[in-house]
Design a protein around this motif. Structure first.
Motif, PDB file in Angstrom:
ATOM      1  N   CYS A 115       0.873  -1.158  -0.110  1.00 17.98           N
ATOM      2  CA  CYS A 115      -0.029  -0.063   0.022  1.00 17.98           C
ATOM      3  C   CYS A 115       0.798   1.220   0.020  1.00 17.98           C
ATOM      4  N   TYR A 116       0.027   2.456   0.003  1.00 19.16           N
ATOM      5  CA  TYR A 116       0.794   3.696   0.013  1.00 19.16           C
ATOM      6  C   TYR A 116       0.424   4.611   1.087  1.00 19.16           C
ATOM      7  N   CYS A 117       1.459   5.270   1.488  1.00 18.78           N
ATOM      8  CA  CYS A 117       1.221   6.355   2.254  1.00 18.78           C
ATOM      9  C   CYS A 117       1.252   7.658   1.619  1.00 18.78           C
ATOM     10  N   ILE A 118      -0.031   8.173   1.327  1.00 16.10           N
ATOM     11  CA  ILE A 118      -0.390   9.140   0.566  1.00 16.10           C
ATOM     12  C   ILE A 118      -0.330  10.467   1.103  1.00 16.10           C
ATOM     13  N   VAL A 119       0.434  11.636   0.652  1.00 16.72           N
ATOM     14  CA  VAL A 119       0.678  12.971   1.302  1.00 16.72           C
ATOM     15  C   VAL A 119      -0.447  13.654   0.836  1.00 16.72           C
ATOM     16  N   ARG A 120      -1.183  14.025   1.605  1.00 13.20           N
ATOM     17  CA  ARG A 120      -2.297  15.061   1.235  1.00 13.20           C
ATOM     18  C   ARG A 120      -2.133  16.488   1.704  1.00 13.20           C
ATOM     19  N   PRO A 121      -2.369  17.324   0.917  1.00 10.02           N
ATOM     20  CA  PRO A 121      -2.282  18.881   1.204  1.00 10.02           C
ATOM     21  C   PRO A 121      -3.454  19.155   2.314  1.00 10.02           C
ATOM     22  N   ARG A 122      -3.022  19.886   3.334  1.00  7.65           N
ATOM     23  CA  ARG A 122      -4.253  20.618   4.081  1.00  7.65           C
ATOM     24  C   ARG A 122      -3.653  21.928   4.609  1.00  7.65           C
ATOM     25  N   GLU A 123      -4.560  22.770   4.752  1.00 12.83           N
ATOM     26  CA  GLU A 123      -4.359  24.059   5.434  1.00 12.83           C
ATOM     27  C   GLU A 123      -3.378  24.038   6.396  1.00 12.83           C
ATOM     28  N   GLY A 124      -2.065  24.840   6.166  1.00 12.50           N
ATOM     29  CA  GLY A 124      -1.232  24.781   6.962  1.00 12.50           C
ATOM     30  C   GLY A 124      -0.208  23.572   6.978  1.00 12.50           C
ATOM     31  N   GLY A 125      -0.321  22.571   6.211  1.00 18.54           N
ATOM     32  CA  GLY A 125       0.594  21.456   6.283  1.00 18.54           C
ATOM     33  C   GLY A 125       0.190  20.580   5.373  1.00 18.54           C
ATOM     34  N   HIS A 126       0.784  19.419   5.419  1.00 18.49           N
ATOM     35  CA  HIS A 126       0.181  17.938   4.614  1.00 18.49           C
ATOM     36  C   HIS A 126      -0.024  17.054   5.804  1.00 18.49           C
ATOM     37  N   ILE A 127      -0.935  15.977   5.496  1.00 19.36           N
ATOM     38  CA  ILE A 127      -1.115  14.958   6.341  1.00 19.36           C
ATOM     39  C   ILE A 127      -1.022  13.682   5.608  1.00 19.36           C
ATOM     40  N   VAL A 128      -0.692  12.772   6.179  1.00 23.53           N
ATOM     41  CA  VAL A 128      -0.331  11.411   5.658  1.00 23.53           C
ATOM     42  C   VAL A 128      -1.364  10.227   5.947  1.00 23.53           C
ATOM     43  N   ASN A 129      -1.845   9.444   4.812  1.00 28.52           N
ATOM     44  CA  ASN A 129      -2.936   8.737   5.103  1.00 28.52           C
ATOM     45  C   ASN A 129      -2.420   7.448   4.171  1.00 28.52           C
ATOM     46  N   CYS A 130      -2.503   6.109   5.033  1.00 30.06           N
ATOM     47  CA  CYS A 130      -2.306   4.875   4.392  1.00 30.06           C
ATOM     48  C   CYS A 130      -3.715   4.726   3.404  1.00 30.06           C
ATOM     49  N   THR A 131      -3.288   3.803   2.172  1.00 25.09           N
ATOM     50  CA  THR A 131      -4.324   3.638   1.574  1.00 25.09           C
ATOM     51  C   THR A 131      -5.069   2.220   2.013  1.00 25.09           C
ATOM     52  N   VAL A 132      -4.550   1.655   2.752  1.00 22.63           N
ATOM     53  CA  VAL A 132      -4.968   0.378   3.335  1.00 22.63           C
ATOM     54  C   VAL A 132      -5.064   0.094   4.810  1.00 22.63           C
ATOM     55  N   CYS A 133      -3.989   0.348   5.438  1.00 26.93           N
ATOM     56  CA  CYS A 133      -3.687   0.262   6.765  1.00 26.93           C
ATOM     57  C   CYS A 133      -4.616   0.983   7.459  1.00 26.93           C
ATOM     58  N   SER A 134      -5.240   0.671   8.761  1.00 24.72           N
ATOM     59  CA  SER A 134      -6.390   1.412   9.456  1.00 24.72           C
ATOM     60  C   SER A 134      -5.564   2.625  10.120  1.00 24.72           C
ATOM     61  N   VAL A 135      -4.242   2.277  10.753  1.00 29.42           N
ATOM     62  CA  VAL A 135      -3.474   3.444  11.406  1.00 29.42           C
ATOM     63  C   VAL A 135      -2.146   3.490  10.442  1.00 29.42           C
ATOM     64  N   SER A 136      -2.129   4.610  10.007  1.00 33.80           N
ATOM     65  CA  SER A 136      -0.601   4.853   9.149  1.00 33.80           C
ATOM     66  C   SER A 136       0.436   4.528   9.798  1.00 33.80           C
ATOM     67  N   ALA A 137       1.447   3.934   9.306  1.00 35.07           N
ATOM     68  CA  ALA A 137       2.828   3.677   9.845  1.00 35.07           C
ATOM     69  C   ALA A 137       3.502   5.094   9.937  1.00 35.07           C
ATOM     70  N   ALA A 138       4.197   5.340  11.141  1.00 40.87           N
ATOM     71  CA  ALA A 138       5.131   6.531  11.266  1.00 40.87           C
ATOM     72  C   ALA A 138       6.320   6.493  10.107  1.00 40.87           C
ATOM     73  N   ILE A 139       6.218   7.851   9.518  1.00 42.23           N
ATOM     74  CA  ILE A 139       7.154   7.866   8.347  1.00 42.23           C
ATOM     75  C   ILE A 139       8.319   8.638   9.090  1.00 42.23           C
ATOM     76  N   SER A 140       9.681   8.320   8.655  1.00 44.33           N
ATOM     77  CA  SER A 140      10.499   8.825   9.225  1.00 44.33           C
ATOM     78  C   SER A 140      10.982  10.153   8.563  1.00 44.33           C
ATOM     79  N   SER A 141      11.754  10.766   9.370  1.00 45.09           N
ATOM     80  CA  SER A 141      12.341  12.194   8.736  1.00 45.09           C
ATOM     81  C   SER A 141      13.060  12.232   7.353  1.00 45.09           C
ATOM     82  N   ASP A 142      13.700  11.230   7.228  1.00 41.76           N
ATOM     83  CA  ASP A 142      14.392  11.241   5.763  1.00 41.76           C
ATOM     84  C   ASP A 142      13.339  10.871   4.430  1.00 41.76           C
TER      85      ASP A 142
END
Length: 772
Positions: free
Chosen positions: A568-595
């Protein structure tokens, strides 16, 4: 599976470059018979390409606007550029004398000469054009044609014109010098043909050509004319049917012809035409005709069709025929063999039989030679135990055959390769997948570009043809993107992978793009602070490619999900003031490392739901990001007013049609406004980056403007922003502006005051005082 072929058409041309045929335009079903509209532009913004060694046709999108003369144009090729002259739109008296070039490497159109009634060749269709070379200079020669007898170019001195029912034919001879971009009128001597159209002009050598057939308004012709060119003249010699028992083809027009070079000398093959259904060969050295019999009507019973020739060997020549105003118009392949000084038709095949024949010939050649030279770009090996996977791998690596305790025994003896060549390299090195990805990655994890349905959010495959076109658009950013030499170790160039050299601040790094079919994978080897600029360059190229292919911009940025449970993919969604990450399958998105976040402007934070958000730095000083913003017409006009006299240069550089403005009585400043409005309306690469590129391309005319543009882009006016209060709170009197709801901000008010200091200098001080 049904084999793809281009849609039925006539009044077109097919041009051979190397092992490929390129076919554009012609009269087609559903093509609007109009001067110009979006449907016509869409249908004509593609080129049909045939790979002759395999017989496979594919349709590919083109870049920039194609010619408007889509029917009965003339075409010729010089190296990797195909030139298109004249033609008609198929309605009324709409004829053209424009000249366009089409680059087969970049698929880019370029207008060299606009349609005009003031000078140049007659606006016409049904002419013929060849490429010639005199004193190491390239020229195009255009002869004959048919057009309107009113509102056309001035007559060419020495040429003749025959008028009939409001139209006229001509025997003009024009030469276009590529070095200077000018049309010239050579001195014509000898037996000049009458005014004629529907002829064929076939190039024999760099300076000679043969004209055959055509229609002069009263009769069809079967005369042969030999043309001998210099840079300032052309000599014509006529050969007519001597009669008696000599073989000679009957009169015709709208036929097709090609040159076949063989050991017995050059021959011209003529097929079909109006009022005929036959096939003839002309031995040029002897000036003798010979009819080829037993050719099926599916080949000979055609008119307004195209012919091309591909010489597979010195003795085997394939003639490729397509289209025509007849019931049969699909592809035919005619095999002609030169044997004992004579040319013989060996076979006539439709596309299915030809493709099958090519496969059989290749296999037969391998069997006869007993060895095979392979150039491998990628290998996927699947199979049951004993199928030979390990043996094949070692063979490609030029290593010793497997032994029984390391591999499943196979039915035939193992061998060792004598030579292995992979993409011009001398050896293929053993490397694991992890090692390869380690070589590609820097501190930044790969960015993924993913396509998905907007409503259902279903993941879609990468659109067919978009990946190579994106590479083309990236390479058009010549100031920072170039190709990597194939000899470098980090070079990748396959059908679905490409390495590019990318330059920021004078330092070169590598950009690797891999088409995974469900997404495009992006690796950048340079400093991580440049990752956002790389992403911007790439998405701009994808946007331009999508526009050229008339696709939606339904792609998103993503990362590979760190959860190993799902693909699956962690989609980067634009949002006011920033971007939010949501996985296309997982109920809870995995933590994305700083790199991962180097592709954006700052690191992630978490919201109350522990979902990662990437904050946007509104105070970013990186002016390169501003370059990809869309400029406003008012800003463009203000910055370029001092150079309004160069509106034509600016319009041409922006791929805007300025033909109607050249002789308009409007002021230059008004023409400049129209140029910018047309560019913005086109929505093709409308960015400040393009504006600066135009200034760089024309430093003598626009050098001072470039400084003004750069100063503006570094100002607060360009960056935008907001302050407390608003125009409504100050109770302005300009109610129409407020109702328009277009940029109604105090920043705009101050900008107007700064642009006109003499009129609004005092007002500016009052506004600043009010705001503080």
């Amino acid at each position: 599976m049904e084999v793809y072929q281009p849609v039925k058409r006539d009044r077109h041309s097919t041009v051979q470059v190397g092992d490929y045929l390129y076919m554009w335009g012609g009269r087609q079903p559903d093509l609007p018979l109009v001067h110009d509209n979006e449907k016509k532009k869409s249908m004509c913004s593609v080129v049909e390409v045939c790979h002759v060694p395999t017989g496979e046709w594919v349709q590919k999108p083109t870049i920039a606007d194609p010619p408007l003369g889509v029917h009965n144009y003339a075409a010729a090729v010089i190296r990797n550029e195909i030139f298109f002259f004249g033609g008609d739109c198929g309605h009324g008296d709409c004829f053209h004398n424009s000249l366009y070039s089409f680059n087969v490497d970049t698929f880019n159109w370029k207008e060299l000469w606009p349609t005009t009634s003031h000078h140049g060749p007659m606006m016409k269709s049904g002419s013929s054009m060849i490429a010639i070379k005199v004193k190491d200079e390239d020229y195009l020669a255009v002869i004959g044609g048919f057009g309107s007898s009113s509102n056309n170019t001035p007559p060419q001195p020495g040429a003749q014109y025959s008028e009939s029912y409001g139209y006229q034919r001509c025997n003009e001879v024009h030469m276009y010098r590529l070095k200077t971009g000018e049309w010239t009128s050579p001195t014509v001597t000898g037996d000049r043909p009458p005014p004629i159209n529907g002829l064929t002009l076939t190039s024999i050598t760099n300076t000679t050509a043969i004209l055959f057939g055509g229609y002069d308004g009263e009769r069809w012709s079967n005369d042969v004319y030999v043309f001998e060119f210099t840079d300032t003249s052309v000599k014509c010699t006529k050969f007519s049917n001597p009669g008696e028992s000599v073989q000679w083809p009957k009169e015709r027009s709208i036929h097709s012809s090609v040159l076949i070079n063989c050991s017995s000398g050059p021959h011209i093959l003529v097929v079909g035409g109006f009022g005929t259904s036959d096939c003839w060969l002309l031995n040029i050295n002897k000036m003798e005709w010979k009819e080829l019999t037993n050719i099926p009507h599916s080949v000979t019973d055609r008119e307004y069709h195209s012919l091309s020739v591909w010489s597979e060997t010195q003795t085997t020549h394939w003639i490729i025929e397509f289209g025509g105003e007849t019931s049969i118009s699909d592809t035919r392949f005619i095999e002609i063999i030169s044997s004992t000084g004579d040319l013989v038709v060996q076979s006539v095949l439709d596309i299915n039989k030809y493709q099958k024949r090519r496969i059989q010939d290749a296999v037969g050649k391998w069997m006869e030679e007993g060895s095979v030279d392979l150039t491998v770009t990628r290998v996927n090996m699947l199979g049951a135990p004993g199928a030979g996977k390990t043996c094949t791998q070692l063979l490609l690596l030029n290593e010793d055959p497997p032994i029984h305790d390391t591999s499943t025994p196979i039915a035939c003896p193992a061998v060792r390769a004598t030579r292995v060549a992979v993409c011009d390299k001398t050896i293929w090195n053993r490397v694991t997948r992890d090692k390869l990805l380690d070589q590609l990655e820097t501190n930044a994890k790969p960015l993924l570009i993913v396509w998905r349905e907007e409503e259902s959010e279903e993941i879609l495959p990468v659109p067919t043809g978009l990946f190579p076109l994106t590479i083309v658009h990236l390479l058009n950013q010549k100031e920072c993107v170039t190709k990597i030499s194939p000899s470098t170790p980090e070079y990748y160039k396959f059908r679905d992978a490409m390495s590019l050299k990318i330059t920021f601040e004078g330092k070169e790094d590598s950009l690797h793009l891999i088409n995974r079919y469900t997404h495009i994978e992006v690796y950048f080897t340079g400093p991580t602070q440049h990752c956002p600029l790389v992403r911007k360059l790439l998405t701009t190229a994808i946007d331009n490619s999508s526009d050229a292919m008339h696709l939606k911009h339904n792609y998103v940025n993503a990362f590979a999900c760190l959860s190993k449970r799902n693909r699956c993919y962690c989609i980067v969604r634009p949002r006011e003031g920033g971007h939010i990450v949501n996985c296309t399958v997982c109920s809870v998105s995995a933590a994305i490392s700083s790199d991962h976040w180097y592709w954006f402007e700052s690191g992630p934070v978490e919201n109350d739901n522990k979902t990662q958000i990437k904050q946007v730095n509104d105070q970013s000083s990186d002016e390169n990001l501003q370059l990809d913003e869309k400029p406003q017409k008012s800003d463009l006009h203000r910055l370029f007013t001092s150079s309004a006299a160069h509106y034509s240069t600016i319009g041409t550089a922006l791929d805007v049609d300025v033909t109607d403005l050249l002789h308009s009585p409007m002021a230059a400043s008004d023409k400049l406004i129209l140029v910018f409005q047309r560019w913005i309306d086109s929505n093709k690469g409308v960015t400040w980056r393009k504006v600066l590129q135009v200034c760089d391309d024309y430093p003598d005319q626009l050098g001072r403007v470039k400084a003004d543009v750069e100063g503006f882009l570094s100002s607060d006016s360009a960056r935008g922003g907001s302050r407390r209060g608003g125009p409504g709170s100050a109770r302005p009197t300009q109610k129409r502006w407020i109702k328009s709801n277009k940029g109604v901000t105090w920043r705009k008010v101050l900008q107007v005051c700064e642009d006109y200091p003499e009129e609004f200098g005092e007002a500016k001080a009052e506004v600043k005082g009010f705001l503080t």
